[in-house]
Design a protein around this motif. Structure first.
Motif, mmCIF file in Angstrom:
data_model
loop_
_atom_site.group_PDB
_atom_site.id
_atom_site.type_symbol
_atom_site.label_atom_id
_atom_site.label_comp_id
_atom_site.label_asym_id
_atom_site.label_seq_id
_atom_site.Cartn_x
_atom_site.Cartn_y
_atom_site.Cartn_z
ATOM 1 N N SER A 143 0.818 -1.202 0.000
ATOM 2 C CA SER A 143 0.000 0.000 0.000
ATOM 3 C C SER A 143 0.863 1.268 0.000
ATOM 4 C CB SER A 143 -0.914 -0.011 1.223
ATOM 5 O OG SER A 143 -1.756 1.119 1.212
ATOM 6 N N VAL A 144 0.518 2.188 -0.897
ATOM 7 C CA VAL A 144 1.186 3.487 -0.972
ATOM 8 C C VAL A 144 0.131 4.575 -1.123
ATOM 9 C CG1 VAL A 144 3.339 2.604 -1.940
ATOM 10 C CG2 VAL A 144 1.517 3.311 -3.480
ATOM 11 N N GLU A 145 0.479 5.801 -0.739
ATOM 12 C CA GLU A 145 -0.409 6.948 -0.916
ATOM 13 C C GLU A 145 0.150 7.840 -2.003
ATOM 14 O OE1 GLU A 145 -1.810 9.321 2.271
ATOM 15 O OE2 GLU A 145 -2.444 7.600 3.446
ATOM 16 N N LEU A 146 -0.760 8.338 -2.854
ATOM 17 C CA LEU A 146 -0.363 9.155 -3.992
ATOM 18 C C LEU A 146 -1.264 10.377 -4.098
ATOM 19 C CD1 LEU A 146 -0.323 6.066 -6.304
ATOM 20 C CD2 LEU A 146 1.735 7.322 -5.687
ATOM 21 N N SER A 147 -0.714 11.451 -4.626
ATOM 22 C CA SER A 147 -1.523 12.632 -4.927
ATOM 23 C C SER A 147 -2.114 12.466 -6.327
ATOM 24 C CB SER A 147 -0.649 13.887 -4.884
ATOM 25 O OG SER A 147 0.261 13.878 -5.962
ATOM 26 N N ALA A 148 -3.073 13.313 -6.660
ATOM 27 C CA ALA A 148 -3.673 13.279 -7.997
ATOM 28 C C ALA A 148 -2.603 13.512 -9.064
ATOM 29 C CB ALA A 148 -4.778 14.322 -8.106
ATOM 30 N N ALA A 149 -1.617 14.344 -8.778
ATOM 31 C CA ALA A 149 -0.561 14.649 -9.743
ATOM 32 C C ALA A 149 0.349 13.447 -10.013
ATOM 33 C CB ALA A 149 0.272 15.826 -9.245
ATOM 34 N N GLU A 150 0.365 12.482 -9.107
ATOM 35 C CA GLU A 150 1.228 11.302 -9.267
ATOM 36 C C GLU A 150 0.535 10.170 -10.036
ATOM 37 O OE1 GLU A 150 4.051 11.080 -5.454
ATOM 38 O OE2 GLU A 150 1.907 11.186 -4.947
ATOM 39 N N LEU A 151 -0.722 10.353 -10.387
ATOM 40 C CA LEU A 151 -1.504 9.336 -11.087
ATOM 41 C C LEU A 151 -1.885 9.820 -12.479
ATOM 42 C CD1 LEU A 151 -3.805 8.620 -8.076
ATOM 43 C CD2 LEU A 151 -2.493 6.842 -9.212
ATOM 44 N N ARG A 152 -2.053 8.878 -13.402
ATOM 45 C CA ARG A 152 -2.598 9.149 -14.725
ATOM 46 C C ARG A 152 -3.664 8.102 -14.992
ATOM 47 N NH1 ARG A 152 -0.525 12.997 -13.663
ATOM 48 N NH2 ARG A 152 1.079 14.183 -14.716
ATOM 49 N N LEU A 153 -4.718 8.500 -15.666
ATOM 50 C CA LEU A 153 -5.841 7.625 -15.967
ATOM 51 C C LEU A 153 -6.029 7.562 -17.470
ATOM 52 C CD1 LEU A 153 -8.408 6.046 -15.059
ATOM 53 C CD2 LEU A 153 -9.561 8.261 -14.917
ATOM 54 N N VAL A 154 -6.128 6.353 -18.006
ATOM 55 C CA VAL A 154 -6.397 6.146 -19.432
ATOM 56 C C VAL A 154 -7.760 5.464 -19.528
ATOM 57 C CG1 VAL A 154 -5.652 5.016 -21.555
ATOM 58 C CG2 VAL A 154 -3.943 5.964 -19.984
ATOM 59 N N VAL A 155 -8.688 6.123 -20.209
ATOM 60 C CA VAL A 155 -10.064 5.610 -20.333
ATOM 61 C C VAL A 155 -10.291 5.202 -21.788
ATOM 62 C CG1 VAL A 155 -12.500 6.130 -20.030
ATOM 63 C CG2 VAL A 155 -10.812 7.139 -18.477
ATOM 64 N N SER A 156 -10.657 3.945 -21.963
ATOM 65 C CA SER A 156 -10.875 3.376 -23.292
ATOM 66 C C SER A 156 -12.122 2.509 -23.253
ATOM 67 C CB SER A 156 -9.654 2.521 -23.660
ATOM 68 O OG SER A 156 -9.918 1.708 -24.763
ATOM 69 N N PRO A 157 -12.834 2.400 -24.379
ATOM 70 C CA PRO A 157 -14.009 1.518 -24.403
ATOM 71 C C PRO A 157 -13.659 0.057 -24.106
ATOM 72 C CG PRO A 157 -13.988 2.930 -26.340
ATOM 73 C CD PRO A 157 -12.678 3.130 -25.637
ATOM 74 N N ARG A 158 -12.465 -0.345 -24.458
ATOM 75 C CA ARG A 158 -12.070 -1.749 -24.261
ATOM 76 C C ARG A 158 -11.444 -2.030 -22.905
ATOM 77 N NH1 ARG A 158 -9.373 -3.210 -30.039
ATOM 78 N NH2 ARG A 158 -11.303 -3.159 -31.220
ATOM 79 N N ILE A 209 -12.706 4.948 -12.147
ATOM 80 C CA ILE A 209 -12.641 6.084 -13.078
ATOM 81 C C ILE A 209 -13.331 7.299 -12.461
ATOM 82 C CG2 ILE A 209 -13.449 6.957 -15.309
ATOM 83 C CD1 ILE A 209 -13.064 4.033 -16.355
ATOM 84 N N GLU A 210 -14.503 7.092 -11.897
ATOM 85 C CA GLU A 210 -15.260 8.177 -11.281
ATOM 86 C C GLU A 210 -14.487 8.788 -10.102
ATOM 87 O OE1 GLU A 210 -19.518 8.962 -9.002
ATOM 88 O OE2 GLU A 210 -19.120 6.999 -9.882
ATOM 89 N N LEU A 211 -13.954 7.948 -9.227
ATOM 90 C CA LEU A 211 -13.218 8.447 -8.056
ATOM 91 C C LEU A 211 -11.972 9.230 -8.456
ATOM 92 C CD1 LEU A 211 -13.422 5.333 -5.706
ATOM 93 C CD2 LEU A 211 -14.505 7.546 -5.332
ATOM 94 N N LEU A 212 -11.212 8.699 -9.396
ATOM 95 C CA LEU A 212 -9.989 9.379 -9.816
ATOM 96 C C LEU A 212 -10.297 10.685 -10.553
ATOM 97 C CD1 LEU A 212 -7.778 6.363 -10.983
ATOM 98 C CD2 LEU A 212 -7.700 7.593 -8.806
ATOM 99 N N THR A 213 -11.285 10.656 -11.432
ATOM 100 C CA THR A 213 -11.659 11.859 -12.171
ATOM 101 C C THR A 213 -12.164 12.939 -11.220
ATOM 102 O OG1 THR A 213 -12.205 10.531 -14.110
ATOM 103 C CG2 THR A 213 -13.093 12.756 -14.044
ATOM 104 N N ASP A 214 -13.039 12.563 -10.310
ATOM 105 C CA ASP A 214 -13.569 13.522 -9.334
ATOM 106 C C ASP A 214 -12.468 14.063 -8.427
ATOM 107 O OD1 ASP A 214 -16.069 13.125 -10.401
ATOM 108 O OD2 ASP A 214 -16.845 11.955 -8.717
ATOM 109 N N GLY A 215 -11.415 13.275 -8.222
ATOM 110 C CA GLY A 215 -10.310 13.691 -7.370
ATOM 111 C C GLY A 215 -9.248 14.499 -8.086
ATOM 112 N N GLY A 216 -9.449 14.792 -9.366
ATOM 113 C CA GLY A 216 -8.530 15.653 -10.085
ATOM 114 C C GLY A 216 -7.398 14.966 -10.817
ATOM 115 N N VAL A 217 -7.477 13.645 -10.980
ATOM 116 C CA VAL A 217 -6.431 12.917 -11.707
ATOM 117 C C VAL A 217 -6.554 13.220 -13.195
ATOM 118 C CG1 VAL A 217 -5.581 10.614 -12.328
ATOM 119 C CG2 VAL A 217 -6.287 11.091 -9.976
ATOM 120 N N LEU A 218 -5.424 13.526 -13.825
ATOM 121 C CA LEU A 218 -5.392 13.795 -15.252
ATOM 122 C C LEU A 218 -5.784 12.534 -16.012
ATOM 123 C CD1 LEU A 218 -4.575 15.766 -17.554
ATOM 124 C CD2 LEU A 218 -2.318 14.726 -17.443
ATOM 125 N N SER A 219 -6.730 12.677 -16.953
ATOM 126 C CA SER A 219 -7.168 11.509 -17.709
ATOM 127 C C SER A 219 -7.021 11.741 -19.204
ATOM 128 C CB SER A 219 -8.621 11.145 -17.379
ATOM 129 O OG SER A 219 -9.476 12.173 -17.784
#
Length: 69
Positions: free
Chosen positions: A14-29, A53-63
């Protein structure tokens, strides 16, 4: 104070990360999020379902949205 997210590194657990340390890739597949472990610096990729996806997007993670061709 900025939002913090808990994630799991295969080496460190387990690690803790800020929104700036995460990236989200959203694809239909296949959607996923990426981060570099703050302890061991390993690149980590994890699947992301609709709730994640909802939690990360709402938390400001770049997608990035990728559209199937």
């Amino acid at each position: 104070m900025s939002k913090r997210f808990k994630a799991s590194c295969p080496c460190c657990g387990s690690v803790e990360l800020s929104a700036a340390e995460l990236r989200l890739v959203v694809s239909p597949r296949r959607s996923f999020y990426l981060f570099r472990c703050p302890r061991c610096e390993q690149a980590v990729r994890k699947p992301a379902g609709p709730r994640i996806i909802e939690l990360l997007t709402d938390g400001g993670v770049l997608s990035v949205r990728v559209h199937a061709s």
